[in-house]
Design an enzyme around this catalytic site. Structure first.
Site, PDB file in Angstrom:
ATOM      1  N   GLU A  22      51.632  19.097  29.081  1.00 40.21           N
ATOM      2  CA  GLU A  22      52.764  19.629  28.312  1.00 40.21           C
ATOM      3  C   GLU A  22      52.401  19.794  26.839  1.00 40.21           C
ATOM      4  OE1 GLU A  22      55.499  17.614  26.369  1.00 40.21           O
ATOM      5  OE2 GLU A  22      55.228  15.638  27.262  1.00 40.21           O
ATOM      6  N   LYS A 154      60.306   6.849  28.089  1.00 42.60           N
ATOM      7  CA  LYS A 154      60.158   6.356  26.727  1.00 42.60           C
ATOM      8  C   LYS A 154      61.098   5.172  26.490  1.00 42.60           C
ATOM      9  CE  LYS A 154      60.131  10.741  25.267  1.00 42.60           C
ATOM     10  NZ  LYS A 154      59.331  11.581  26.135  1.00 42.60           N
TER      11      LYS A 154
HETATM   12  N1  PSU Z   1      56.038  12.057  25.998  1.00 44.49           N
HETATM   13  C1  PSU Z   1      55.426  11.725  24.822  1.00 44.49           C
HETATM   14  N2  PSU Z   1      55.826  12.432  23.703  1.00 44.49           N
HETATM   15  C2  PSU Z   1      56.758  13.451  23.751  1.00 44.49           C
HETATM   16  C3  PSU Z   1      57.390  13.759  24.992  1.00 44.49           C
HETATM   17  C4  PSU Z   1      56.976  13.029  26.078  1.00 44.49           C
HETATM   18  O1  PSU Z   1      54.574  10.819  24.764  1.00 44.49           O
HETATM   19  O2  PSU Z   1      57.028  14.071  22.729  1.00 44.49           O
HETATM   20  C5  PSU Z   1      58.421  14.872  25.057  1.00 44.49           C
HETATM   21  C6  PSU Z   1      58.354  15.514  26.431  1.00 44.49           C
HETATM   22  O3  PSU Z   1      58.148  16.899  26.233  1.00 44.49           O
HETATM   23  C7  PSU Z   1      59.723  15.265  27.040  1.00 44.49           C
HETATM   24  C8  PSU Z   1      60.583  15.302  25.818  1.00 44.49           C
HETATM   25  O4  PSU Z   1      60.079  16.225  27.991  1.00 44.49           O
HETATM   26  O5  PSU Z   1      59.805  14.503  24.921  1.00 44.49           O
HETATM   27  C9  PSU Z   1      61.970  14.780  26.111  1.00 44.49           C
HETATM   28  O6  PSU Z   1      62.875  15.357  25.225  1.00 44.49           O
HETATM   29  P1  PSU Z   1      64.460  15.310  25.519  1.00 44.49           P
HETATM   30  O7  PSU Z   1      64.809  13.842  25.473  1.00 44.49           O
HETATM   31  O8  PSU Z   1      65.108  16.088  24.399  1.00 44.49           O
HETATM   32  O9  PSU Z   1      64.673  15.935  26.845  1.00 44.49           O
END
Ligand code: PSU
Ligand code: MN
Length: 296
Positions: A22, A154
């Site tokens: 990603e 996370k």
């Molecule tokens: N994992 C990481 N760093 C990130 C992300 C994931 O170590 O920045 C990103 C991924 O792209 C994930 C996003 O889909 O954070 C989630 O964002 P949200 O909570 O707005 O869906």
């Protein structure tokens, strides 16, 4: 609709193992200038393990599977690169913007492009204290047949809430060498996983069985814990003040996750960055081994 890099096109033709990567982690998850270096290093790790990396993003409205060097640089360094989840794809395409893709959007495109394995850092999920803030990553996992390697969700998120949602959506979660659900920056989140796997061969067997059972229309989550976790007290202190800062600054929507990751990076003196990089590298390596096993 999709532009493949020459490396990925050749790999698809030759039926070589491919790992989707990603790009939001590059544009909105890691600070400059380390972000570009890490993006390159992660691709190298996939190659060294015997698979082909396919970093996914949109460049001037065109979906790219596999980025050339100048395109990776743009995703890492151009301030105009937006964060795109699944719902944003058609809009970014129509407005010819450049975008980094989240787990949700990357999984969608990867599947579309015939790729079965995907590595990220940590999944999105249910946000703490905000019942209706759930990452679209969850919906994508429920709708996309792909193996996704992560270090759990996370730790800024509501971990038990996210695990419950994954159960609701019938998304299997497999602990790689563990029955402790990892906590992204932390090796263990404090929550258990029912199913442990100890080899990529086991993952491949589960992947193939799902087709026979017709449960293969959604993702398989491989939870791969970080080896050298962040200092626990430092983590918990930053998490507490970071969540307060997000609320008092009225950070909402897609800005929440980048805000909290950046908060960690600036308040941990490089410690969260070190762990985040360890995570994505370990996950890319494991994803490559899984892609090879699925191909055999
Ligand atoms: N994992 C990481 N760093 C990130 C992300 C994931 O170590 O920045 C990103 C991924 O792209 C994930 C996003 O889909 O954070 C989630 O964002 P949200 O909570 O707005 O869906
Ligand atoms: Mn959200």
């Amino acid at each position: 609709m999709i532009k493949f890099s020459s490396e990925v096109r050749e790999a698809e033709g030759a039926n070589k193992p491919i790992v989707a990567l990603e790009s939001t982690i590059i544009s909105h998850g890691l600070p400059r200038p380390r972000n570009l270096e890490v993006a390159r290093e992660v691709e190298e790790i996939v190659r060294a393990a015997g698979a082909v990396p396919a970093t996914i993003a949109l460049i001037d409205g065109v979906i790219h599977v596999g980025l050339e060097a100048d395109q990776l640089d743009r995703i890492a360094n151009d301030d105009n690169v937006v964060k795109a989840s699944t719902r944003d794809l058609a809009i970014v395409e129509a407005t010819k913007k450049s975008a980094a893709t989240t787990v949700a959007a990357t999984a969608h495109i990867a599947h579309f492009a015939g790729i079965s394995v995907f590595a990220t850092g940590g999944l999105g999920g249910v946000h703490r204290g905000h019942t209706y803030d759930e990452s679209a990553d969850l919906i994508a996992l429920a709708e996309t047949p792909i193996v996704i390697v992560c270090a759990g969700v996370k730790s800024i998120l509501d971990v038990p809430g996210t695990l419950e949602r994954l159960e609701t959506f019938a998304v299997p979660v497999l602990g790689y060498g563990t029955t402790k659900f990892p906590g992204f920056y932390l090796t263990e989140s404090g929550y258990e996983i029912e199913h442990r796997v100890d080899s990529v061969a086991e993952i491949a067997a589960i992947w193939h069985n799902r087709f026979e059972l017709k449960t293969a229309d959604r993702a398989v989550v491989i939870a791969n814990p970080v080896v050298n976790q962040m200092d626990l007290k430092l983590h918990n202190d930053i998490l507490e003040s970071g969540l307060k800062a997000a609320d008092s600054n009225h950070v909402t929507g897609k800005a929440v996750t980048p805000f909290l990751l950046e908060y960690f990076h600036t308040h941990s003196k490089g410690e969260s960055l070190r762990v985040n990089i360890d995570i994505i590298k370990a996950n890319a390596n494991l994803a490559a081994l899984i892609a090879i096993a699925l191909n055999n």
